[in-house]
Design a protein around this motif. Structure first.
Motif, PDB file in Angstrom:
ATOM      1  N   ILE A   1      13.076   0.019  -8.231  1.00 38.46           N
ATOM      2  CA  ILE A   1      13.616   0.713  -7.067  1.00 38.46           C
ATOM      3  C   ILE A   1      12.464   1.449  -6.398  1.00 38.46           C
ATOM      4  O   ILE A   1      11.777   2.254  -7.034  1.00 38.46           O
ATOM      5  CB  ILE A   1      14.718   1.706  -7.496  1.00 38.46           C
ATOM      6  N   GLU A   2      12.271   1.165  -5.126  1.00 38.13           N
ATOM      7  CA  GLU A   2      11.160   1.800  -4.411  1.00 38.13           C
ATOM      8  C   GLU A   2      11.643   3.017  -3.636  1.00 38.13           C
ATOM      9  O   GLU A   2      12.788   3.063  -3.211  1.00 38.13           O
ATOM     10  CB  GLU A   2      10.541   0.789  -3.433  1.00 38.13           C
ATOM     11  N   PRO A   3      10.754   3.989  -3.462  1.00 32.06           N
ATOM     12  CA  PRO A   3      11.119   5.127  -2.625  1.00 32.06           C
ATOM     13  C   PRO A   3      11.441   4.623  -1.223  1.00 32.06           C
ATOM     14  O   PRO A   3      10.800   3.686  -0.745  1.00 32.06           O
ATOM     15  CB  PRO A   3       9.845   5.993  -2.604  1.00 32.06           C
ATOM     16  N   PHE A   4      12.429   5.240  -0.593  1.00 37.01           N
ATOM     17  CA  PHE A   4      12.796   4.821   0.750  1.00 37.01           C
ATOM     18  C   PHE A   4      11.637   5.101   1.694  1.00 37.01           C
ATOM     19  O   PHE A   4      11.010   6.157   1.632  1.00 37.01           O
ATOM     20  CB  PHE A   4      14.031   5.581   1.234  1.00 37.01           C
ATOM     21  N   SER A   5      11.340   4.134   2.520  1.00 39.97           N
ATOM     22  CA  SER A   5      10.294   4.363   3.531  1.00 39.97           C
ATOM     23  C   SER A   5      10.815   3.866   4.869  1.00 39.97           C
ATOM     24  O   SER A   5      11.753   3.092   4.927  1.00 39.97           O
ATOM     25  CB  SER A   5       9.013   3.638   3.150  1.00 39.97           C
ATOM     26  N   VAL A   6      10.177   4.336   5.949  1.00 38.28           N
ATOM     27  CA  VAL A   6      10.679   4.029   7.285  1.00 38.28           C
ATOM     28  C   VAL A   6      10.702   2.547   7.615  1.00 38.28           C
ATOM     29  O   VAL A   6      11.474   2.098   8.449  1.00 38.28           O
ATOM     30  CB  VAL A   6       9.878   4.785   8.377  1.00 38.28           C
TER      31      VAL A   6
ATOM     32  N   ASP B   1      11.871   0.353   5.863  1.00 37.39           N
ATOM     33  CA  ASP B   1      13.107  -0.261   5.337  1.00 37.39           C
ATOM     34  C   ASP B   1      14.085  -0.580   6.462  1.00 37.39           C
ATOM     35  O   ASP B   1      14.345   0.243   7.301  1.00 37.39           O
ATOM     36  CB  ASP B   1      13.759   0.670   4.306  1.00 37.39           C
TER      37      ASP B   1
END
Lengths: 145, 145
Positions: free
Chosen positions: A138-143, A145
DNA sequence: CTTGAAAGGATCTAAGG
DNA sequence: CCTTAGATCCTTTCAAG
């Protein structure tokens, strides 16, 4: 959480047992620096824990189902689910459906038994899982996305 | 899978990073005997792997939803889901609903964006998760269940 | 943060029950 | 299939820069 921390979290999600020495090499850091970062990620509870994943079939639980419940008494349903060994996950949700439960069980018979027992707490709608896929990383949410 | 193997699997599900020495003590076995059993459990793929678990909120994914899809083209929907970073799990199921997807995202806006994009592949019915509980230890099915 | 050295463990091997 | 004991190897920690 800089890029290095992201990479550390990613690697540990893939393989919790990687040695700190090896992980240090992966992220191009010295061992002491890497260990300090991992310690902080654990302390901040970004990393909640390290767990072995088991094969449900090998645990004699070949049948997986997702059951949607309409229920007037979510507390009672939650208690029932939390105390039943077939239940893997349960979700209280907003909407017409009030509870979603994922179970893994042994046979159609044991599934029937579960459904019958659950009907005391709500109206189940059972969806047998044919195939599934779960993300390991699970990746940190980034813009982007 | 005797009682000792069950205990080993249970402990490793709780804490993947326990040392073989310590785990050996827990199950009252010597280190070499314990290590051999763990090796076999891994080889037989009863244990599929060891993974770090992360806090979704700390990964900037505070909103979790379970989306039920009616879809005529499950393959296209599956491809969409597998390539989208918000998707954590997806299940092909039998019944009126054909696909169930669990997602974790950043905001109501990013949720809307996901739903809009998904509508090309099926008809989504979105359930926002209010609270959830996942089992850490999955036990082998036994007749007492 | 890095390097290098020292200490402490963990795992592996071998021998034996 | 297990145990014990010893040796080796590796990891982590510490100190210094």
């Amino acid at each position: 959480m800089d890029q290095i921390d992201k990479k550390i979290v990613q690697e540990l999600q893939l393989n919790a047992k990687i040695s700190m020495k090896e992980l240090a090499e992966v992220v191009h850091l010295s061992s002491p620096a890497l260990i300090e970062r991992v310690r902080k990620l654990e302390e901040q509870k970004v990393i909640e824990g390290y767990h072995a994943h088991v094969d449900l079939k090998k645990m004699d639980r070949p049948i997986c189902a997702i059951i949607l419940f309409e229920s007037k008494d979510c507390k009672a349903l939650a208690d029932f689910c939390n105390s039943h060994s077939d239940v893997l996950e349960c979700y209280r949700v907003a909407g017409e459906i009030s509870y979603i439960v994922k179970i893994a069980t042994y046979s159609v018979e044991s599934l029937e038994k579960f459904i019958d027992a659950s009907m005391a707490y709500g109206t189940p709608s059972t969806n047998i899982v044919l195939s599934s896929h779960a993300k390991k990383v699970i990746e940190p949410f980034s813009v982007e996305d």
